[in-house]
Design a protein around this motif. Structure first.
Motif, PDB file in Angstrom:
ATOM      1  N   LYS A 151     -12.120   5.183  -7.826  1.00  0.00           N
ATOM      2  CA  LYS A 151     -11.724   3.933  -8.486  1.00  0.00           C
ATOM      3  C   LYS A 151     -12.722   2.815  -8.218  1.00  0.00           C
ATOM      4  O   LYS A 151     -13.171   2.135  -9.150  1.00  0.00           O
ATOM      5  CB  LYS A 151     -10.326   3.508  -7.998  1.00  0.00           C
ATOM      6  CG  LYS A 151      -9.880   2.158  -8.566  1.00  0.00           C
ATOM      7  CD  LYS A 151      -8.437   1.839  -8.201  1.00  0.00           C
ATOM      8  CE  LYS A 151      -8.279   1.402  -6.781  1.00  0.00           C
ATOM      9  NZ  LYS A 151      -6.903   0.936  -6.495  1.00  0.00           N
ATOM     10  N   TRP A 152     -13.088   2.634  -6.948  1.00  0.00           N
ATOM     11  CA  TRP A 152     -13.941   1.488  -6.623  1.00  0.00           C
ATOM     12  C   TRP A 152     -15.393   1.720  -6.999  1.00  0.00           C
ATOM     13  O   TRP A 152     -16.096   0.772  -7.357  1.00  0.00           O
ATOM     14  CB  TRP A 152     -13.784   1.104  -5.153  1.00  0.00           C
ATOM     15  CG  TRP A 152     -12.419   0.526  -4.932  1.00  0.00           C
ATOM     16  CD1 TRP A 152     -11.402   1.043  -4.207  1.00  0.00           C
ATOM     17  CD2 TRP A 152     -11.904  -0.668  -5.540  1.00  0.00           C
ATOM     18  NE1 TRP A 152     -10.282   0.258  -4.302  1.00  0.00           N
ATOM     19  CE2 TRP A 152     -10.564  -0.810  -5.105  1.00  0.00           C
ATOM     20  CE3 TRP A 152     -12.430  -1.632  -6.397  1.00  0.00           C
ATOM     21  CZ2 TRP A 152      -9.759  -1.872  -5.511  1.00  0.00           C
ATOM     22  CZ3 TRP A 152     -11.631  -2.691  -6.793  1.00  0.00           C
ATOM     23  CH2 TRP A 152     -10.317  -2.806  -6.351  1.00  0.00           C
TER      24      TRP A 152
ATOM     25  N   GLU B  38     -12.092  -2.289   0.644  1.00  0.00           N
ATOM     26  CA  GLU B  38     -11.891  -2.889  -0.688  1.00  0.00           C
ATOM     27  C   GLU B  38     -10.463  -2.651  -1.171  1.00  0.00           C
ATOM     28  O   GLU B  38      -9.805  -3.561  -1.697  1.00  0.00           O
ATOM     29  CB  GLU B  38     -12.887  -2.296  -1.680  1.00  0.00           C
ATOM     30  CG  GLU B  38     -12.803  -2.881  -3.086  1.00  0.00           C
ATOM     31  CD  GLU B  38     -13.445  -4.250  -3.238  1.00  0.00           C
ATOM     32  OE1 GLU B  38     -12.708  -5.260  -3.127  1.00  0.00           O
ATOM     33  OE2 GLU B  38     -14.670  -4.324  -3.468  1.00  0.00           O
ATOM     34  N   GLU B  39      -9.973  -1.436  -0.996  1.00  0.00           N
ATOM     35  CA  GLU B  39      -8.623  -1.098  -1.454  1.00  0.00           C
ATOM     36  C   GLU B  39      -7.568  -1.965  -0.755  1.00  0.00           C
ATOM     37  O   GLU B  39      -6.666  -2.515  -1.401  1.00  0.00           O
ATOM     38  CB  GLU B  39      -8.341   0.389  -1.188  1.00  0.00           C
ATOM     39  CG  GLU B  39      -6.959   0.850  -1.568  1.00  0.00           C
ATOM     40  CD  GLU B  39      -6.694   0.855  -3.069  1.00  0.00           C
ATOM     41  OE1 GLU B  39      -5.507   0.918  -3.455  1.00  0.00           O
ATOM     42  OE2 GLU B  39      -7.660   0.785  -3.858  1.00  0.00           O
TER      43      GLU B  39
ATOM     44  N   GLN C 265      -7.848  -5.882  -1.654  1.00  0.00           N
ATOM     45  CA  GLN C 265      -7.333  -6.242  -2.978  1.00  0.00           C
ATOM     46  C   GLN C 265      -5.818  -6.461  -2.962  1.00  0.00           C
ATOM     47  O   GLN C 265      -5.272  -7.046  -3.901  1.00  0.00           O
ATOM     48  CB  GLN C 265      -7.694  -5.150  -3.995  1.00  0.00           C
ATOM     49  CG  GLN C 265      -9.171  -5.092  -4.355  1.00  0.00           C
ATOM     50  CD  GLN C 265      -9.673  -6.312  -5.110  1.00  0.00           C
ATOM     51  OE1 GLN C 265      -8.889  -7.056  -5.691  1.00  0.00           O
ATOM     52  NE2 GLN C 265     -10.977  -6.538  -5.078  1.00  0.00           N
TER      53      GLN C 265
ATOM     54  N   TYR D  54      -3.024   7.179   3.322  1.00  0.00           N
ATOM     55  CA  TYR D  54      -4.319   6.890   2.719  1.00  0.00           C
ATOM     56  C   TYR D  54      -4.948   8.171   2.203  1.00  0.00           C
ATOM     57  O   TYR D  54      -5.155   9.138   2.940  1.00  0.00           O
ATOM     58  CB  TYR D  54      -5.251   6.230   3.736  1.00  0.00           C
ATOM     59  CG  TYR D  54      -6.652   6.003   3.205  1.00  0.00           C
ATOM     60  CD1 TYR D  54      -6.850   5.311   2.007  1.00  0.00           C
ATOM     61  CD2 TYR D  54      -7.774   6.475   3.879  1.00  0.00           C
ATOM     62  CE1 TYR D  54      -8.123   5.102   1.502  1.00  0.00           C
ATOM     63  CE2 TYR D  54      -9.057   6.262   3.390  1.00  0.00           C
ATOM     64  CZ  TYR D  54      -9.221   5.581   2.193  1.00  0.00           C
ATOM     65  OH  TYR D  54     -10.483   5.380   1.699  1.00  0.00           O
TER      66      TYR D  54
ATOM     67  N   VAL E  10      -9.280   6.605  -4.229  1.00  0.00           N
ATOM     68  CA  VAL E  10      -9.730   5.250  -3.879  1.00  0.00           C
ATOM     69  C   VAL E  10     -11.236   5.140  -4.094  1.00  0.00           C
ATOM     70  O   VAL E  10     -11.728   4.159  -4.679  1.00  0.00           O
ATOM     71  CB  VAL E  10      -9.349   4.915  -2.422  1.00  0.00           C
ATOM     72  CG1 VAL E  10     -10.056   3.641  -1.953  1.00  0.00           C
ATOM     73  CG2 VAL E  10      -7.841   4.762  -2.283  1.00  0.00           C
TER      74      VAL E  10
ATOM     75  N   TRP F  56      -5.266   1.630   7.857  1.00  0.00           N
ATOM     76  CA  TRP F  56      -4.350   1.676   6.711  1.00  0.00           C
ATOM     77  C   TRP F  56      -2.918   1.335   7.141  1.00  0.00           C
ATOM     78  O   TRP F  56      -2.250   0.509   6.529  1.00  0.00           O
ATOM     79  CB  TRP F  56      -4.412   3.074   6.092  1.00  0.00           C
ATOM     80  CG  TRP F  56      -3.633   3.245   4.822  1.00  0.00           C
ATOM     81  CD1 TRP F  56      -2.366   3.734   4.698  1.00  0.00           C
ATOM     82  CD2 TRP F  56      -4.076   2.917   3.498  1.00  0.00           C
ATOM     83  NE1 TRP F  56      -1.984   3.748   3.391  1.00  0.00           N
ATOM     84  CE2 TRP F  56      -3.015   3.254   2.628  1.00  0.00           C
ATOM     85  CE3 TRP F  56      -5.243   2.389   2.976  1.00  0.00           C
ATOM     86  CZ2 TRP F  56      -3.105   3.068   1.244  1.00  0.00           C
ATOM     87  CZ3 TRP F  56      -5.339   2.212   1.607  1.00  0.00           C
ATOM     88  CH2 TRP F  56      -4.283   2.544   0.752  1.00  0.00           C
TER      89      TRP F  56
ATOM     90  N   LEU G 168       0.827  -1.206   0.000  1.00  0.00           N
ATOM     91  CA  LEU G 168       0.000   0.000   0.000  1.00  0.00           C
ATOM     92  C   LEU G 168       0.864   1.260   0.000  1.00  0.00           C
ATOM     93  O   LEU G 168       1.977   1.265   0.499  1.00  0.00           O
ATOM     94  CB  LEU G 168      -0.888   0.029   1.256  1.00  0.00           C
ATOM     95  CG  LEU G 168      -1.960  -1.051   1.378  1.00  0.00           C
ATOM     96  CD1 LEU G 168      -2.545  -1.017   2.788  1.00  0.00           C
ATOM     97  CD2 LEU G 168      -3.065  -0.834   0.359  1.00  0.00           C
TER      98      LEU G 168
END
Length: 876
Positions: A19-20, A690-691, A694, A11, A16, A583, A7
């Motif tokens: 994107k999602w 989600e970030e 993944q 954050y 983010v 994060w 990562l």
């Protein structure tokens, strides 16, 4: 397992989230499948107005059900979260008419057809704003099924309902006294009128008795309506008026004579006991007029202007201008006796807050009582449950005292009533298809009803009309009835009750099983948010500032069912820090695992590994139970403390020695724990989870459809939890002693311990690494008795006695002086508080909470002083 990139250091929510959101929509992650064999879970979005911009109430009302939807989807349900918007007749009319006014135009000038063109243009331009904002909020809606309450299919459903109800005699047209908003230019139903207590005046007016020099004095709050009086009423048992019963009075300022009538509806205590009767402008007077066959004279029109019937001197005046003129003329004629201050409830339009005007006109109504009976039964028998259940009482109070519903509105934007009037024989035609000629006289001179239907009439069909009714669609078969309706308490009457009635009548089943009632969002002082107070929190601003996840988690953490929320930016900033904590912890995990060769081997599990697996399984069970009961605040609180304190503050620190030794099992437990945590947290904070997810070795298509964790009792380890709890308490005690005595963080200390038995000693010995890592303990020495010659700082945890050796750690003389200074200051502070609490005046006069806080502060200071005195004793 596949290798994932580490990562980024910090954050950043915005990229983010973008994107999602795009990924979820492009990949069809939220699309429900009617043909699926999975157990279904369905919910229809409470449709926001197309005029709208997302406000904080929307954010709450949409976030809470989305948490449930995401959770159910992860549980494997065939989940439909159906979106859409409402045409909002009055609201759209207001904005379109304002835009026309800016160009010097009115809707009457441009005509109905052109007005509707402008309204549709406005909807196309602005209607997508609220949709984009819903996406920004992270609402996991199936956008392939988006509906609008004026789309073609929905029009068909509304027309079918209207025609069916009309043919059954449940919809009728009548000349009736209704509520009209002069500003919005339309009729309102009774529940759309908001009553406010206002300071007004009570005017005493003399009505001359016919053929006499005497007067009958009446009291009224609305002298302008006297121009439409057709009677004066007194109670038949009121002895003050026994001699004038059956006589008549001259109506001041007019050339009319009106009768004195007797009726026990008259309140003898109000004013003089004699009241004016204006059947066309007051609901009670309307009933009196019908009962006594009095004339109905309309002197105020629907726009609040005086009519010709009011007389030459008054016609065209605004109703309140007319009031002043009537009072002036009465005073000049010597007929205004007195004026008193008077506080009373006055009806206002729920949209624009204009004082409503009772208006006698032809309107359309629904006979609600026959529909209400079944709607009452399904709630009484528990087929539909309100959460919290106390809102059922509110629902029943309204349903048992229900009135017929006025559904016609004098607007152009909306569902036009499907009724036509023959211009030759006056026949009325209501049908599913537009008629070409009159069925009675065959004339083609037909005019359609000008009025449209109340917006709530069409939105009452929302749960089933959105699924394709009146067609027999697969969506309707699979997803109706829906499982949940989440909304505010203020529209239980407007919407919830009507959806229940219409669902039972036309879809032949309840529209939903649960009704979750959320509270109002207030500021941190518990004040209602308003522009005038300057305390409005814009959710879009908060998203830009703190991220969507922080906003969502804040709303969930504060959402106690049925209670108002006290919201502050500080709370959101706190949950933004929570996102950063997650994060950073995730970065640590990803940087300390070998993705290619890790698996859990039972024999290699450390105490910390066994403990976190056991605690995580308890967390799964507790969080799932809280969500089942719609206790969002409880679920959020549990997952917050588990992640922050147990996983981040403890397990990540406890696992570091094992990671140094390349313990593959501990690596695997670390990844497993993070995977489960992200799944548990995803319904609340979908973007950051989600970030991160993944980047895990085992990640698949999307966390949004990953299996939600299920409790596995075989992972419960009471022994590991018990041992870890003792060790944690001991480590915390060492840290506390160090902090209270200002032992430098880097200074390594000797720990001396007295324990009960060899088993406890062995347990501590086996895990001394935890003391070394988390409390900077150099060595642990077990003894039976603390040597008196040693300078020790002592503590107790259960049956364990502990002490830190000060040899070579502190400058004892300096520490002794520091402690003496602090103890002296604390002595002064405690004396002041003790003196205050002995003061009878303080105890008797101070607020209860101030006295309580003073006692608590004194106790805290006394405890602190006792600890410092013990430390001083140990080093002296």
């Amino acid at each position: 397992m596949k290798t994932k990139p580490v990562l980024e250091k910090a954050y950043n929510p915005k990229p983010v989230e973008e994107k999602w959101n795009k990924f979820w929509e492009d990949e069809g992650v939220f699309i429900a499948q009617a043909a699926s064999a999975k157990e279904k879970f369905s919910i229809a979005l409470p449709p926001p107005n197309v005029t709208g911009r997302l406000h904080i109430g929307h954010a709450l009302c949409f976030t809470l059900p989305d948490i449930v939807v995401r959770w159910r989807r992860m549980q494997g349900h065939n989940t439909l979260w159906l979106p859409g918007t409402d045409h909002a007749s009055i609201a759209v009319h207001n904005v379109v008419e304002q835009s026309l006014a800016e160009k010097g135009l009115s809707r009457e000038q441009i005509g109905r057809e052109k007005f509707l063109e402008v309204a549709w243009e406005w909807k196309q331009k602005h209607g997508t704003i609220i949709i984009n904002q819903l996406k920004k909020l992270g609402a996991s809606l199936d956008w392939t099924r988006e509906r609008f309450t004026l789309d073609d299919g929905y029009r068909q459903a509304v027309r079918r309902v209207f025609v069916d109800l009309y043919e059954e005699g449940l919809i009728y047209r009548d000349y009736y006294l209704v509520n009209r908003c002069p500003h919005c230019g339309t009729v309102l139903s009774d529940i759309e009128v908001e009553h406010q207590e206002l300071k007004g005046k009570l005017y005493y007016i003399k009505y001359p008795l016919e053929g006499s020099e005497d007067f009958v004095e009446v009291a009224t709050t609305r002298p302008e309506t006297m121009l439409g009086d057709t009677g004066v009423a007194v109670h038949p048992e009121d002895e003050r008026y026994a001699k004038i019963q059956g006589k008549k009075v001259s109506l001041p300022l007019t050339n009319r004579v009106i009768p004195i009538i007797l009726d026990d509806m008259v309140d003898m205590e109000f004013g003089t006991g004699a009241v004016k009767v204006t059947p066309a402008h007051d609901p009670v007077d309307y009933e009196l007029g019908k009962k006594h066959n009095l004339e109905q004279i309309i002197v105020i029109d629907g726009s609040g202007k005086m009519t010709e019937e009011a007389g030459e001197e008054f016609k065209g005046l605004d109703r309140f201008e007319c009031r002043e003129k009537v009072l002036k003329m009465l005073k000049e004629a010597g007929l205004l006796d007195k004026v008193e201050d008077y506080q009373h409830a006055v009806g206002h339009c729920y949209r624009c807050r204009t004082i409503i005007e009772p208006n006698l006109s032809w309107q359309w109504f629904v006979k609600v009582e026959p529909l209400a009976k079944e709607a009452i039964r399904v709630v009484e028998e528990g087929d539909i449950q309100f959460i919290p259940p106390n809102w059922e009482k509110t629902y029943f109070e309204w349903m048992y005292n229900i009135h017929d519903w006025c559904i016609s509105r004098q607007l152009w934007w909306g569902h036009r009533i499907p009724a036509w009037y023959c211009q030759d024989c006056e026949e009325m035609i209501v049908g599913l298809e537009d008629p070409q000629k009159c069925g009675k006289c065959q004339s083609s001179r037909l005019l359609q009803e000008e009025d449209v239907l109340d917006t709530w009439f069409s939105s009452a069909l929302w749960p089933f009309a959105t699924l394709g009714w009146p067609g027999e669609t697969e969506d309707l078969k699979v997803f109706y009835p829906t499982d949940l309706m989440s909304t505010g308490f203020d529209i239980i009457f407007f919407w919830v009750a009507r959806m229940i009635m219409m669902g039972l009548k036309f879809a032949k089943d309840i529209p939903f099983k649960h009704v979750f009632i959320n509270g109002l969002v207030r500021d941190f002082r518990r004040r209602k948010m308003s522009k005038s107070e300057g305390n409005v929190i814009d959710p879009l601003d908060m998203i830009d500032k703190y991220g969507t996840d922080a906003l969502r988690f804040t709303l969930a953490a504060l959402a106690i069912p049925g209670m108002d929320l006290s919201l502050s930016e500080e709370r959101m900033a706190g949950y933004r820090a929570f996102a950063n904590k997650i994060w950073n912890a995730s970065r640590f995990v990803l940087m300390n695992i070998d993705a290619h060769d890790i698996e859990i081997k039972e024999k290699e599990l450390t105490l910390a590994d066994r403990w976190i697996r056991s605690r995580t399984d308890r967390m799964i069970e507790e969080l799932s139970k809280a969500l089942e009961e719609y206790k969002f605040y409880e679920a959020a609180d549990k997952i917050y403390h588990f992640i922050w304190h147990e996983f981040c503050d403890w397990y990540i620190e406890l696992v570091k020695p094992a990671l140094k030794e390349k313990n593959k099992t501990s690596q695997a437990v670390l990844v497993e724990s993070l995977d489960l945590i992200l799944k548990l947290l995803h319904p609340f904070m979908p973007f950051i989870t989600e970030e991160i997810w993944q980047h895990l070795p085992s990640a698949q298509k999307s966390l949004a459809v990953a299996p939600f964790p299920e409790s596995n009792k075989s992972l419960r380890d009471e022994k590991a939890e018990g041992e870890m709890e003792l060790l944690q308490q001991a480590i915390v005690e060492v840290r506390t002693i160090r902090a209270e005595n200002r032992i430098p963080p880097r200074a390594k200390v000797e720990l001396w311990m007295k324990v009960k038995n060899s088993e406890e000693k062995s347990m501590i010995e086996a895990h001394r690494i935890y003391f070394q890592t988390l409390a900077n303990v150099q060595n642990i020495e077990f003894i039976d008795k603390f040597p008196p010659e040693k300078r020790l700082l002592k503590g107790v945890v259960g049956s364990w006695e502990m002490a830190l050796s000060l040899e070579g750690v502190l400058n004892l003389e300096q520490e002794k002086m520091r402690l003496e200074r602090e103890i002296s200051k604390l002595s002064l502070d405690t004396e002041k508080l003790e003196k205050r609490l002995k003061n009878k005046n303080f105890i008797d006069r101070a607020p209860e909470n101030v006295v309580r806080e003073t006692k608590e502060k004194l106790k805290s200071l006394q405890n602190r002083k006792a600890k410092l005195e013990e430390s001083l004793k140990n080093i002296s």
